[in-house]
Write an enzyme that holds these catalytic residues in place. Structure first.
Site, short mmCIF file in Angstrom:
data_model
loop_
_atom_site.label_atom_id
_atom_site.label_comp_id
_atom_site.label_asym_id
_atom_site.label_seq_id
_atom_site.Cartn_x
_atom_site.Cartn_y
_atom_site.Cartn_z
N HIS A 185 35.61 28.75 22.17
CA HIS A 185 35.53 29.31 23.64
C HIS A 185 36.91 29.60 24.32
CE1 HIS A 185 31.54 28.04 23.69
NE2 HIS A 185 31.62 26.59 23.80
N ARG A 217 23.36 22.01 27.25
CA ARG A 217 24.20 21.54 26.16
C ARG A 217 24.75 20.25 26.19
NH1 ARG A 217 27.23 27.17 23.73
NH2 ARG A 217 25.41 28.38 23.78
N ARG A 255 30.30 29.47 16.31
CA ARG A 255 30.34 29.82 14.92
C ARG A 255 31.47 30.40 14.48
NH1 ARG A 255 25.19 33.72 15.48
NH2 ARG A 255 25.85 33.18 17.92
N TRP A 256 32.21 31.09 15.25
CA TRP A 256 33.44 31.40 14.95
C TRP A 256 34.55 30.13 14.69
CZ3 TRP A 256 38.37 30.49 16.98
CH2 TRP A 256 39.45 31.28 16.65
N LEU A 302 37.76 48.56 38.82
CA LEU A 302 36.80 48.09 38.17
C LEU A 302 36.11 46.79 38.66
CD1 LEU A 302 35.27 47.79 35.25
CD2 LEU A 302 36.55 45.79 34.79
N ARG A 350 18.25 39.31 20.36
CA ARG A 350 17.67 38.80 21.49
C ARG A 350 18.42 38.74 23.07
NH1 ARG A 350 18.21 33.99 18.32
NH2 ARG A 350 19.92 32.76 18.95
N ARG A 393 34.06 23.49 18.37
CA ARG A 393 33.55 24.58 19.44
C ARG A 393 34.33 24.91 20.67
NH1 ARG A 393 28.29 25.79 18.66
NH2 ARG A 393 28.28 26.56 21.13
N SER A 419 24.75 30.35 30.89
CA SER A 419 23.48 30.61 31.26
C SER A 419 22.78 29.27 32.22
CB SER A 419 22.56 31.19 30.20
OG SER A 419 22.21 29.96 29.09
N THR A 420 21.74 29.49 32.65
CA THR A 420 20.89 28.41 33.26
C THR A 420 20.60 27.25 31.96
OG1 THR A 420 19.79 30.14 34.51
CG2 THR A 420 18.83 27.87 34.38
N GLU A 421 20.27 27.92 30.85
CA GLU A 421 19.91 27.13 29.62
C GLU A 421 21.28 26.56 28.96
OE1 GLU A 421 18.68 30.31 30.22
OE2 GLU A 421 16.72 29.41 30.88
N ASP A 437 28.77 36.16 22.58
CA ASP A 437 27.93 35.12 21.96
C ASP A 437 28.80 34.94 20.54
OD1 ASP A 437 26.22 33.05 21.27
OD2 ASP A 437 24.59 34.51 20.63
C1 IPE Z 1 23.49 33.60 25.65
O1 IPE Z 1 24.06 32.91 24.49
C2 IPE Z 1 24.32 33.05 26.79
C3 IPE Z 1 25.74 33.33 27.13
C4 IPE Z 1 26.42 34.31 26.20
C5 IPE Z 1 26.44 32.74 28.21
P1 IPE Z 1 23.27 31.74 24.00
O2 IPE Z 1 24.14 31.09 22.67
O3 IPE Z 1 23.27 30.51 24.97
O4 IPE Z 1 21.96 32.24 23.48
P2 IPE Z 1 20.77 31.59 22.44
O5 IPE Z 1 20.89 30.06 22.54
O6 IPE Z 1 21.26 31.82 21.12
O7 IPE Z 1 19.69 32.27 22.84
C1 IPE Z 2 29.05 31.77 23.63
O1 IPE Z 2 29.15 31.03 22.53
C2 IPE Z 2 29.44 31.17 24.80
C3 IPE Z 2 28.47 30.76 25.64
C4 IPE Z 2 27.13 30.73 25.34
C5 IPE Z 2 28.71 29.80 26.72
P1 IPE Z 2 28.13 29.96 21.68
O2 IPE Z 2 28.99 28.92 22.23
O3 IPE Z 2 27.09 30.35 22.20
O4 IPE Z 2 28.46 30.28 20.19
P2 IPE Z 2 27.40 30.12 19.19
O5 IPE Z 2 26.37 31.09 19.52
O6 IPE Z 2 27.10 28.68 19.11
O7 IPE Z 2 28.26 30.55 18.04
MG MG Z 3 25.42 31.25 21.37
#
Ligand code: IPE
Ligand code: IPE
Ligand code: MG
Length: 246
Positions: free
Chosen positions: A40, A74, A27-28, A134, A197, A36, A68-70, A23
């Site tokens: 990635h 995006r 933000r990075w 692995l 979390r 964004r 993730s499913t959620e 995660d």
């Molecule tokens: C969790 O990160 C999912 C993955 C790393 C793939 P998210 O960025 O989606 O989680 P929340 O929204 O901060 O909980």
């Molecule tokens: C994790 O980075 C990658 C995925 C969830 C796919 P984020 O895209 O969630 O980055 P932040 O949390 O917005 O910084």
């Molecule tokens: Mg995130």
């Protein structure tokens, strides 16, 4: 040679299964005034380094939460950038992973993934089959709740067909319906970017997993951070609900 790697070896007890919630890419990038998707992209380097670090440390199973499913909720542009990046990764890393003896498995609701991404991940799975250094589980379109809902459906269907009695449903029967049916639960979970979390990751499997949360954003995470997490793990006493040894 890394001092931390030496320490891991001296301590013994390397976690057999390490899971990572990668995660902080967005933000990075934001902190650097970048879009964004460049976060990635940068995160791919961390994936590469973490995998080779896991092989060096003697980890047997590495599970990485990639989408993730959620995350389907995006903006469409970000979702498609992530899918293209997955394709790119699968095509580019296949040879190197095979050389390192990494066997890739892809776990999640792949029916929702587009054909090109599906083809690319199928290819990396086929091309790395048999790797024995692995096992890498890439969790794509994965959600812990969805996994448990699917499990309930499968079991209900078996009961309806008369193949299974409700009283025969135990933990092993449930486990056998999960995406992770052929791997033991993670010993160590690492989450980057300082979020405390689980975000719907491996809800069943994490029941007794040790948690290590680091403030480092995923694109800055490297092998030394992995080794730090393993050394931290080695200082824990896992009690599994029993009485401690001290
Ligand atoms: C969790 O990160 C999912 C993955 C790393 C793939 P998210 O960025 O989606 O989680 P929340 O929204 O901060 O909980
Ligand atoms: C994790 O980075 C990658 C995925 C969830 C796919 P984020 O895209 O969630 O980055 P932040 O949390 O917005 O910084
Ligand atoms: Mg995130």
């Amino acid at each position: 040679m890394s001092d931390l790697l030496d320490r891991i070896g001296l301590n013994g007890d390397v976690p057999a299964h390490v899971a990572i919630i990668m995660d902080g890419n967005g933000r990075w990038a934001a902190e650097r005034g970048l879009p964004r998707h460049l976060g990635h992209r940068e995160g791919m380097k961390s994936v590469r380094e973490t995998i080779s670090g896991a092989v060096e440390a003697g980890v047997e199973i590495l599970t990485m939460f990639a989408f993730s499913t959620e995350n389907w909720n995006r903006p469409a542009q970000e979702v498609s950038a992530l899918m293209r990046l997955l394709q790119h990764y699968a095509r580019r890393e296949s040879d190197e992973l095979r050389k390192q003896g990494v066997e890739v498995h892809v776990l999640g609701e792949l029916g929702r993934v587009d054909d090109a991404t599906r083809a690319a991940v199928d290819a990396i799975v086929a091309d790395t089959r048999g790797g024995s250094a692995l096992r890498l589980n890439l969790m794509i379109s994965y959600g812990g709740r969805e996994e448990l809902v699917r499990s309930a459906r499968v079991l209900a269907e078996r009961v309806r067909r008369g193949e299974l009695a409700p009283e025969d449903i135990d933990e092993a029967v449930v486990e056998d319906t999960l995406f992770t049916r052929d791997v033991a639960a993670p010993d160590l979970l690492i989450r980057t970017s300082g979020e405390y979390r689980i975000s719907n990751f491996m809800l069943w499997q994490l029941a007794y997993t040790e948690l290590h949360i680091t403030p480092v954003y995923w694109p800055e995470f490297g092998r030394e951070h992995l080794f730090e997490a393993i050394v931290d793990y080695q200082s824990r006493e896992r009690r599994f609900g029993r009485v401690g040894s001290s």
